[in-house]
Design an enzyme around this catalytic site. Structure first.
Site, short mmCIF file in Angstrom:
data_model
loop_
_atom_site.label_atom_id
_atom_site.label_comp_id
_atom_site.label_asym_id
_atom_site.label_seq_id
_atom_site.Cartn_x
_atom_site.Cartn_y
_atom_site.Cartn_z
N ARG A 1 -14.96 5.34 11.68
CA ARG A 1 -16.39 5.36 11.30
C ARG A 1 -16.76 3.96 10.83
O ARG A 1 -16.19 3.45 9.90
CB ARG A 1 -16.67 6.37 10.18
CG ARG A 1 -18.17 6.74 10.10
CD ARG A 1 -18.51 7.55 8.86
NE ARG A 1 -18.31 6.77 7.68
CZ ARG A 1 -17.68 7.21 6.57
NH1 ARG A 1 -17.22 8.42 6.49
NH2 ARG A 1 -17.54 6.41 5.54
N GLU B 1 -18.16 -1.82 6.42
CA GLU B 1 -16.72 -1.76 6.68
C GLU B 1 -16.48 -0.85 7.88
O GLU B 1 -17.37 -0.12 8.31
CB GLU B 1 -15.96 -1.19 5.47
CG GLU B 1 -16.36 0.25 5.15
CD GLU B 1 -15.29 1.03 4.41
OE1 GLU B 1 -14.14 0.59 4.33
OE2 GLU B 1 -15.62 2.13 3.92
N ASN C 1 -13.88 2.12 8.95
CA ASN C 1 -12.83 3.02 8.48
C ASN C 1 -12.00 3.50 9.65
O ASN C 1 -12.54 4.06 10.61
CB ASN C 1 -13.44 4.23 7.77
CG ASN C 1 -14.16 3.82 6.50
OD1 ASN C 1 -13.54 3.46 5.51
ND2 ASN C 1 -15.49 3.84 6.54
N SER D 1 -14.46 10.46 6.70
CA SER D 1 -14.82 11.81 6.26
C SER D 1 -16.21 12.23 6.73
O SER D 1 -16.99 11.43 7.24
CB SER D 1 -14.71 11.91 4.75
OG SER D 1 -15.55 10.96 4.16
N LYS E 1 -9.83 -4.27 4.69
CA LYS E 1 -10.91 -5.22 4.43
C LYS E 1 -10.48 -6.65 4.70
O LYS E 1 -11.27 -7.48 5.13
CB LYS E 1 -11.43 -5.01 3.02
CG LYS E 1 -12.02 -3.60 2.95
CD LYS E 1 -12.56 -3.17 1.67
CE LYS E 1 -13.26 -1.84 1.85
NZ LYS E 1 -12.34 -0.69 1.98
N LYS F 1 -13.99 -7.24 -3.12
CA LYS F 1 -13.34 -6.00 -2.67
C LYS F 1 -11.82 -6.13 -2.64
O LYS F 1 -11.30 -7.04 -1.98
CB LYS F 1 -13.81 -5.64 -1.26
CG LYS F 1 -15.29 -5.36 -1.14
CD LYS F 1 -15.60 -4.83 0.25
CE LYS F 1 -17.07 -4.49 0.39
NZ LYS F 1 -17.35 -3.87 1.69
N GLU G 1 -9.37 1.92 -0.22
CA GLU G 1 -10.32 2.80 0.47
C GLU G 1 -10.75 3.92 -0.47
O GLU G 1 -10.08 4.18 -1.47
CB GLU G 1 -9.65 3.46 1.67
CG GLU G 1 -9.30 2.53 2.80
CD GLU G 1 -10.50 1.89 3.42
OE1 GLU G 1 -11.55 2.56 3.54
OE2 GLU G 1 -10.42 0.71 3.77
N GLY G 2 -11.82 4.56 -0.11
CA GLY G 2 -12.16 5.80 -0.80
C GLY G 2 -13.23 5.66 -1.87
O GLY G 2 -13.56 6.62 -2.55
N ARG H 1 -25.55 8.33 4.54
CA ARG H 1 -25.41 8.62 3.11
C ARG H 1 -26.50 7.89 2.36
O ARG H 1 -26.72 6.69 2.57
CB ARG H 1 -24.04 8.17 2.60
CG ARG H 1 -22.93 9.15 2.95
CD ARG H 1 -21.58 8.59 2.62
NE ARG H 1 -21.36 7.34 3.33
CZ ARG H 1 -20.31 6.55 3.14
NH1 ARG H 1 -19.40 6.86 2.25
NH2 ARG H 1 -20.17 5.44 3.83
P1 ADP Z 1 -14.60 1.98 0.62
O1 ADP Z 1 -13.56 1.78 1.67
O2 ADP Z 1 -14.03 2.20 -0.72
O3 ADP Z 1 -15.63 2.99 1.03
P2 ADP Z 1 -16.73 0.02 1.02
O4 ADP Z 1 -16.56 -1.35 1.52
O5 ADP Z 1 -17.39 0.99 1.92
O6 ADP Z 1 -15.32 0.55 0.49
O7 ADP Z 1 -17.56 -0.05 -0.33
C1 ADP Z 1 -17.95 1.11 -1.03
C2 ADP Z 1 -19.44 1.12 -1.24
O8 ADP Z 1 -19.87 -0.09 -1.90
C3 ADP Z 1 -20.26 1.17 0.02
O9 ADP Z 1 -20.43 2.50 0.46
C4 ADP Z 1 -21.57 0.54 -0.41
O10 ADP Z 1 -22.39 1.48 -1.09
C5 ADP Z 1 -21.12 -0.51 -1.41
N1 ADP Z 1 -20.95 -1.82 -0.76
C6 ADP Z 1 -19.85 -2.25 -0.12
N2 ADP Z 1 -20.04 -3.48 0.40
C7 ADP Z 1 -21.29 -3.83 0.09
C8 ADP Z 1 -22.08 -5.00 0.34
N3 ADP Z 1 -21.60 -6.04 1.00
N4 ADP Z 1 -23.35 -5.02 -0.13
C9 ADP Z 1 -23.84 -3.97 -0.82
N5 ADP Z 1 -23.16 -2.85 -1.09
C10 ADP Z 1 -21.89 -2.77 -0.64
MG MG Z 2 -13.51 2.69 3.58
MG MG Z 3 -16.93 2.86 2.60
#
Ligand code: ADP
Ligand code: MG
Ligand code: MG
Length: 518
Positions: A167, A183, A185, A190, A353, A407, A411-412, A494
């Site tokens: 995803r 990102e 996944n 999920s 990442k 970051k 994950e998660g 979401r």
């Molecule tokens: P995970 O693998 O834990 O889901 P993400 O990279 O998706 O990690 O980050 C989790 C959440 O943080 C995202 O769903 C988003 O809401 C927020 N986020 C992540 N990267 C950014 C970004 N570059 N700008 C704004 N919000 C972000």
């Molecule tokens: Mg993720």
């Molecule tokens: Mg995410």
């Protein structure tokens, strides 16, 4: 925020934005909605969710994460779909098969994965820092995965049948109007089950109330995630070619999002009571890592047997966080087996990442893909991504931490660092004369449009300002040179309240939503 980063040709520049209050025109007047009509829709939506299985385990009921049928509550959802530009929707769908192919190509380059992820591992001082507990865990976790990967390289283990259920998540940057990837996944993507239900719920509501709201149910695109995922399971099972073998779901011991997973196994059973040749049953089993550790066997011919059953497909809905691993041994012998892994260790690592950041460097995509147009399409959706080796960016992030997200390799949800904490973390890493910067990446913070919405949680409707993240599911299956499937397959929207940095449906800040094409 009053400014954001724009990344053009690798250069970073700051641009003024209109600030957090700026909103896109919503699909209809949220503020002027008739209160009786609203209550009626809320009631109907709650009934619909209960009758159609748009459900999760209720946090307040202790057994709800273990025993199906106990302590059910509707999954958090947006009452009405979100207006989303059709052009960006198409763009995101088009990217999906390209990302699927990219993951496959990257997964085959063992050295690239090893070099990118193991370079400059964390130094002892960083582990000693306050926030480091998390860092240490995260990083030794990645090291553990790399270790398994390196063993597979040494064994010259080849995955001939490769299966991905990915995803790719995006946000629409308000200032530049660009669709930017958050990102990709490759493990445990999920909500393929529940996201389809939200789409159906919204259609059902618009069928009934669309006219008075001025909304057309046909503008909600189909969501094929559930049926596509199930089709991949069936096709992968056929490729494995052992009629007695089962599809194994690797799950957490407690999972309040179990119905999303049960939707997949139930529809698989219903739609493919027999395989595609109408001869054999496809069965599914659910096991935790600890159970696989205890019950699993690896036969001399490579067959993985769990609880006496040979396994054709291993579908990971656990294994993305260190908490899921009682030890590394279960993951190791699953990897050694001939079962089809969704994902394999290489696919898993390709979705980290750090790899996302490495792929964004100039010239790197070209190592994996040939088609120039595809490369340009991918690059267009890359936000600014930097390694902590880049001292100019680190300096900039210390000056303006609000423009970045930091970051770790996790994950998660709930792991990222924002705002003042970014400065603090970077200053600390610098002071400690760090060499251990591969544990984190820096990313341009994206500021999506903020809009009013109705969020449904625990049977209560809240009006709040929110922003959205679009996830596009991708399915990939190949056997040696034969690509059996490479498709975009459904979506997850979401919507999270705008005051929350992370969102997270399970964490309680985000809700499931669907798209209204505009
Ligand atoms: P995970 O693998 O834990 O889901 P993400 O990279 O998706 O990690 O980050 C989790 C959440 O943080 C995202 O769903 C988003 O809401 C927020 N986020 C992540 N990267 C950014 C970004 N570059 N700008 C704004 N919000 C972000
Ligand atoms: Mg993720
Ligand atoms: Mg995410």
């Amino acid at each position: 925020p009053c400014s954001s980063l724009a990344v053009k040709r690798g250069e970073v520049e700051e641009v003024e934005t209109q600030g957090e209050g700026s909103t896109r025109k919503p699909v209809f007047n949220y503020h002027g909605i008739d209160q009786d009509l609203l209550q009626e829709m809320v009631y109907d939506a709650l009934v619909w969710s209960s009758l159609h299985g748009l459900l999760v385990g209720d946090k307040s009921v202790q057994r709800s994460g273990k025993v199906p049928g106990v302590g059910l509550v509707h999954a958090p959802f947006a009452l009405l779909p979100l207006s989303f530009p059709e052009s960006n929707w198409r763009q995101a769908c088009e990217l999906s098969p390209i990302f699927n192919e990219l993951v496959d190509r990257v997964s085959l380059d063992g050295n690239f994965l090893q070099e990118s992820l193991s370079r400059k591992r964390v130094c002892p001082q960083i582990l000693a820092a306050d926030f480091s507990n998390r860092t240490k865990k995260a990083d030794s976790f990645t090291s553990g995965l790399l270790e398994i990967h390196s063993k597979m390289l040494k064994m010259n283990k080849k995955e001939e049948i490769r299966m991905g259920l990915h995803r790719s998540d995006y946000m629409l940057d308000e200032q530049t109007k660009l669709l930017l990837q958050i990102e990709l996944n490759t493990i445990s993507s999920s909500f393929p089950g529940l996201s389809c239900l939200v789409t159906e719920l919204h259609r059902s509501l618009l069928n009934q109330y669309g006219e008075v709201l001025g909304l057309d149910p046909r503008k909600i695109p189909d969501n094929s995630a559930l049926s596509h995922f199930v089709e991949v399971f069936a096709k992968a099972w056929i490729e494995y070619n052992n009629p007695r073998a089962a599809v194994m779901f690797v799950v957490q011991a407690e999972e309040r999002n179990m119905y999303d997973q049960h939707w997949l196994s139930a529809v698989l059973k219903e739609r493919y009571p027999f395989d595609l040749y109408n001869t054999h049953n496809i069965t599914t089993i659910r096991k935790t890592m600890a159970e696989i550790d205890a019950e699993g066997e690896l036969l001399a011919d490579g067959t993985l047997v769990v609880g006496g059953k040979p396994i054709a497909v291993i579908y990971f809905r656990a294994g993305y966080t260190p908490n899921d691993y009682p030890s590394e041994s279960a993951r190791l012998f699953m990897e050694q087996s001939s079962a089809i892994k969704c994902p394999s260790i290489s696919y898993h690592l390709a979705g980290t990442k750090k790899i996302q950041q490495e792929l964004a460097k100039p010239g790197v995509l070209e190592r994996f893909l040939d088609n120039k147009e595809d490369i340009a399409k991918l690059r267009k959706c890359f936000a600014g991504l930097w390694s902590l080796d880049d001292s100019d960016i680190v300096k900039k992030a210390i000056e303006k931490p609000e423009l970045f997200v930091m970051k770790p390799q996790r994950e998660g949800g709930g792991n990222n660092i924002y705002g003042e904490d970014v400065r603090e973390a970077l200053v600390r890493l610098q002071k400690e004369g760090t060499d251990g910067t591969a544990a984190y990446i820096l990313m341009q913070r994206i500021f999506p449009t903020v809009f009013p919405t109705f969020l449904m949680r625990d049977g209560i409707c809240h009006k709040d300002f929110a922003m959205s993240e679009l996830g596009i599911y991708g399915a990939y299956l190949r056997n040696k040179d034969k690509v059996i499937m490479n498709d975009q397959c459904g979506y997850l929207l979401r919507t999270k309240i705008s005051s929350s940095d992370e969102g997270g449906v399970a964490a309680g800040f985000a809700v499931l939503d669907s798209i209204y094409l505009s």
